[in-house]
Structure formats: C-alpha cells, structure tokens
Design a protein around this motif. Sequence first.
Motif, PDB file in Angstrom:
ATOM      1  N   LEU A   1       0.841  -1.194   0.000  1.00  0.00           N
ATOM      2  CA  LEU A   1       0.000   0.000   0.000  1.00  0.00           C
ATOM      3  C   LEU A   1       0.878   1.245   0.000  1.00  0.00           C
ATOM      4  O   LEU A   1       1.615   1.515   0.938  1.00  0.00           O
ATOM      5  N   LEU A   2       0.785   1.995  -1.081  1.00  0.00           N
ATOM      6  CA  LEU A   2       1.560   3.227  -1.242  1.00  0.00           C
ATOM      7  C   LEU A   2       0.716   4.451  -0.919  1.00  0.00           C
ATOM      8  O   LEU A   2       1.159   5.366  -0.247  1.00  0.00           O
ATOM      9  N   GLY A   3      -0.503   4.450  -1.420  1.00  0.00           N
ATOM     10  CA  GLY A   3      -1.343   5.629  -1.264  1.00  0.00           C
ATOM     11  C   GLY A   3      -2.804   5.279  -1.133  1.00  0.00           C
ATOM     12  O   GLY A   3      -3.219   4.148  -1.372  1.00  0.00           O
ATOM     13  N   ILE A   4      -3.566   6.285  -0.773  1.00  0.00           N
ATOM     14  CA  ILE A   4      -5.007   6.157  -0.597  1.00  0.00           C
ATOM     15  C   ILE A   4      -5.652   7.378  -1.231  1.00  0.00           C
ATOM     16  O   ILE A   4      -5.166   8.499  -1.046  1.00  0.00           O
ATOM     17  N   VAL A   5      -6.711   7.156  -1.978  1.00  0.00           N
ATOM     18  CA  VAL A   5      -7.503   8.254  -2.524  1.00  0.00           C
ATOM     19  C   VAL A   5      -8.862   8.208  -1.842  1.00  0.00           C
ATOM     20  O   VAL A   5      -9.571   7.202  -1.916  1.00  0.00           O
ATOM     21  N   ALA A   6      -9.177   9.284  -1.137  1.00  0.00           N
ATOM     22  CA  ALA A   6     -10.448   9.384  -0.416  1.00  0.00           C
ATOM     23  C   ALA A   6     -10.966  10.811  -0.542  1.00  0.00           C
ATOM     24  O   ALA A   6     -10.212  11.764  -0.333  1.00  0.00           O
ATOM     25  N   ASP A   7     -12.219  10.946  -0.876  1.00  0.00           N
ATOM     26  CA  ASP A   7     -12.847  12.271  -0.986  1.00  0.00           C
ATOM     27  C   ASP A   7     -12.016  13.209  -1.868  1.00  0.00           C
ATOM     28  O   ASP A   7     -11.743  14.354  -1.497  1.00  0.00           O
ATOM     29  N   ASP A   8     -11.574  12.712  -3.007  1.00  0.00           N
ATOM     30  CA  ASP A   8     -10.780  13.486  -3.968  1.00  0.00           C
ATOM     31  C   ASP A   8      -9.504  14.074  -3.374  1.00  0.00           C
ATOM     32  O   ASP A   8      -9.046  15.155  -3.759  1.00  0.00           O
ATOM     33  N   ALA A   9      -8.927  13.358  -2.429  1.00  0.00           N
ATOM     34  CA  ALA A   9      -7.638  13.754  -1.844  1.00  0.00           C
ATOM     35  C   ALA A   9      -6.707  12.548  -1.899  1.00  0.00           C
ATOM     36  O   ALA A   9      -7.149  11.400  -1.753  1.00  0.00           O
ATOM     37  N   LEU A  10      -5.427  12.804  -2.107  1.00  0.00           N
ATOM     38  CA  LEU A  10      -4.413  11.760  -2.140  1.00  0.00           C
ATOM     39  C   LEU A  10      -3.641  11.759  -0.832  1.00  0.00           C
ATOM     40  O   LEU A  10      -3.213  12.813  -0.342  1.00  0.00           O
ATOM     41  N   TYR A  11      -3.470  10.578  -0.272  1.00  0.00           N
ATOM     42  CA  TYR A  11      -2.666  10.372   0.931  1.00  0.00           C
ATOM     43  C   TYR A  11      -1.557   9.394   0.550  1.00  0.00           C
ATOM     44  O   TYR A  11      -1.834   8.337  -0.020  1.00  0.00           O
ATOM     45  N   LEU A  12      -0.309   9.732   0.851  1.00  0.00           N
ATOM     46  CA  LEU A  12       0.804   8.832   0.575  1.00  0.00           C
ATOM     47  C   LEU A  12       1.419   8.333   1.876  1.00  0.00           C
ATOM     48  O   LEU A  12       1.300   8.966   2.929  1.00  0.00           O
ATOM     49  N   HIS A  13       2.096   7.192   1.754  1.00  0.00           N
ATOM     50  CA  HIS A  13       2.724   6.566   2.920  1.00  0.00           C
ATOM     51  C   HIS A  13       3.796   7.485   3.494  1.00  0.00           C
ATOM     52  O   HIS A  13       4.563   8.094   2.754  1.00  0.00           O
ATOM     53  N   THR A  14       3.824   7.577   4.800  1.00  0.00           N
ATOM     54  CA  THR A  14       4.830   8.396   5.473  1.00  0.00           C
ATOM     55  C   THR A  14       5.576   7.570   6.508  1.00  0.00           C
ATOM     56  O   THR A  14       5.079   6.559   7.002  1.00  0.00           O
ATOM     57  N   GLY A  15       6.769   8.007   6.802  1.00  0.00           N
ATOM     58  CA  GLY A  15       7.609   7.374   7.803  1.00  0.00           C
ATOM     59  C   GLY A  15       8.628   8.387   8.276  1.00  0.00           C
ATOM     60  O   GLY A  15       8.556   9.569   7.910  1.00  0.00           O
ATOM     61  N   PRO A  16       9.603   7.952   9.061  1.00  0.00           N
ATOM     62  CA  PRO A  16      10.597   8.889   9.586  1.00  0.00           C
ATOM     63  C   PRO A  16      11.324   9.692   8.512  1.00  0.00           C
ATOM     64  O   PRO A  16      11.701  10.836   8.739  1.00  0.00           O
TER      65      PRO A  16
ATOM     66  N   PRO B   1       3.308  17.006 -11.851  1.00  0.00           N
ATOM     67  CA  PRO B   1       3.754  15.636 -12.112  1.00  0.00           C
ATOM     68  C   PRO B   1       5.191  15.339 -11.673  1.00  0.00           C
ATOM     69  O   PRO B   1       5.460  14.251 -11.152  1.00  0.00           O
ATOM     70  N   GLU B   2       6.087  16.280 -11.842  1.00  0.00           N
ATOM     71  CA  GLU B   2       7.486  16.038 -11.447  1.00  0.00           C
ATOM     72  C   GLU B   2       7.626  15.944  -9.927  1.00  0.00           C
ATOM     73  O   GLU B   2       8.332  15.078  -9.407  1.00  0.00           O
ATOM     74  N   GLN B   3       6.983  16.855  -9.221  1.00  0.00           N
ATOM     75  CA  GLN B   3       7.033  16.808  -7.764  1.00  0.00           C
ATOM     76  C   GLN B   3       6.317  15.576  -7.233  1.00  0.00           C
ATOM     77  O   GLN B   3       6.766  14.954  -6.264  1.00  0.00           O
ATOM     78  N   LEU B   4       5.200  15.200  -7.861  1.00  0.00           N
ATOM     79  CA  LEU B   4       4.467  14.005  -7.433  1.00  0.00           C
ATOM     80  C   LEU B   4       5.343  12.763  -7.566  1.00  0.00           C
ATOM     81  O   LEU B   4       5.325  11.893  -6.693  1.00  0.00           O
ATOM     82  N   LYS B   5       6.145  12.690  -8.613  1.00  0.00           N
ATOM     83  CA  LYS B   5       7.065  11.560  -8.776  1.00  0.00           C
ATOM     84  C   LYS B   5       8.053  11.502  -7.617  1.00  0.00           C
ATOM     85  O   LYS B   5       8.318  10.432  -7.062  1.00  0.00           O
ATOM     86  N   VAL B   6       8.587  12.644  -7.239  1.00  0.00           N
ATOM     87  CA  VAL B   6       9.548  12.695  -6.125  1.00  0.00           C
ATOM     88  C   VAL B   6       8.862  12.254  -4.829  1.00  0.00           C
ATOM     89  O   VAL B   6       9.398  11.430  -4.081  1.00  0.00           O
ATOM     90  N   TRP B   7       7.683  12.792  -4.572  1.00  0.00           N
ATOM     91  CA  TRP B   7       6.964  12.430  -3.349  1.00  0.00           C
ATOM     92  C   TRP B   7       6.548  10.957  -3.388  1.00  0.00           C
ATOM     93  O   TRP B   7       6.553  10.280  -2.360  1.00  0.00           O
ATOM     94  N   GLY B   8       6.206  10.451  -4.562  1.00  0.00           N
ATOM     95  CA  GLY B   8       5.852   9.042  -4.706  1.00  0.00           C
ATOM     96  C   GLY B   8       7.032   8.127  -4.407  1.00  0.00           C
ATOM     97  O   GLY B   8       6.892   7.114  -3.714  1.00  0.00           O
ATOM     98  N   GLU B   9       8.204   8.486  -4.920  1.00  0.00           N
ATOM     99  CA  GLU B   9       9.416   7.703  -4.636  1.00  0.00           C
ATOM    100  C   GLU B   9       9.717   7.688  -3.144  1.00  0.00           C
ATOM    101  O   GLU B   9      10.057   6.652  -2.567  1.00  0.00           O
ATOM    102  N   ARG B  10       9.598   8.839  -2.511  1.00  0.00           N
ATOM    103  CA  ARG B  10       9.885   8.927  -1.076  1.00  0.00           C
ATOM    104  C   ARG B  10       8.855   8.142  -0.273  1.00  0.00           C
ATOM    105  O   ARG B  10       9.184   7.523   0.745  1.00  0.00           O
TER     106      ARG B  10
END
Length: 132
Positions: free
Chosen positions: A38-53, A91-100
């Motif tokens: 599980l990388l992300g969640i889409v709920a109520d037209d919002a994207l949530y990505l996995h977070t950690g330290p 799109p470019e920033q989303l790729k960076v945030w997705g990788e992280r």
Amino acid sequence: MRIQSSLASQITGQLSFLGSISNRSIFGVIGIFIDDRLLGIVADDALYLHTGPSNRDDYLSRGCRQFKPYPNAYDLTTDHHQVPEEIVNDPEQLKVWGERALRAAIEAARIKQLAGIERSRHAKQAKRKTDK
C-alpha cells in the motif's frame, strides 16, 4: 462494488514507473498499491501517501492531515498523510513524493519484518529454557 476515481487513475498513471501498480478498494476508499504494498489512498478526492521517519516532516511542516479510515474511531489512523494539492498537480514533484513514499513503505515493512523475527527469536529462546 468497485469504486471509481479519476484522481486515482491519474495518480496510478503518473506513479506507474515505481513498479507493478494497481488500485483496489480498502477502508471503503481506493488504495494504490505498488507490488502489492500500500503506497497511497484516494479518499474524498484527496491523495494520501505513505509516510515514515524519512518523509513525515514534509507533510507535518505543511499541516497535512493524517488519514483516518473511520473518522469516529478515537485513535485509528494509518501511516498516510494528505499530499498538498500543489504537489498532486505537479507531475514532477508528485514523482519525487511518490518515490519517497515508496521508500517509507519499504522501510516500514522491513521494521515490521525485523520485529517479527525478533519475536520469533525470543519465543524460541523461551521454549529452549522451558525444555531444559
């Protein structure tokens, strides 16, 4: 019942470079999975990505909300935070945030695995002591 979301489709397309990507229902919303993680969640037209330290401060410093699958549950949350709209729309920033986010998800899985190995080791030690 399959849940549809144009945002989930957009995110899936933009983050497909991360690996085998799929969407499926989770918590009554859409989960975005990379290699069944599980990388992300889409709920109520919002994207949530996995977070950690390694990336949580990026979200907290911007006041991003943590995903709560059941809003009325007192302390049930996930390790996912809402991605700022300006990141979702770049799109470019989303790729960076997705990788992280993927690195954070992998690290979380590694920690859980190590915790399981440690519990198993302690259980084996305890069993040896009782067998003596």
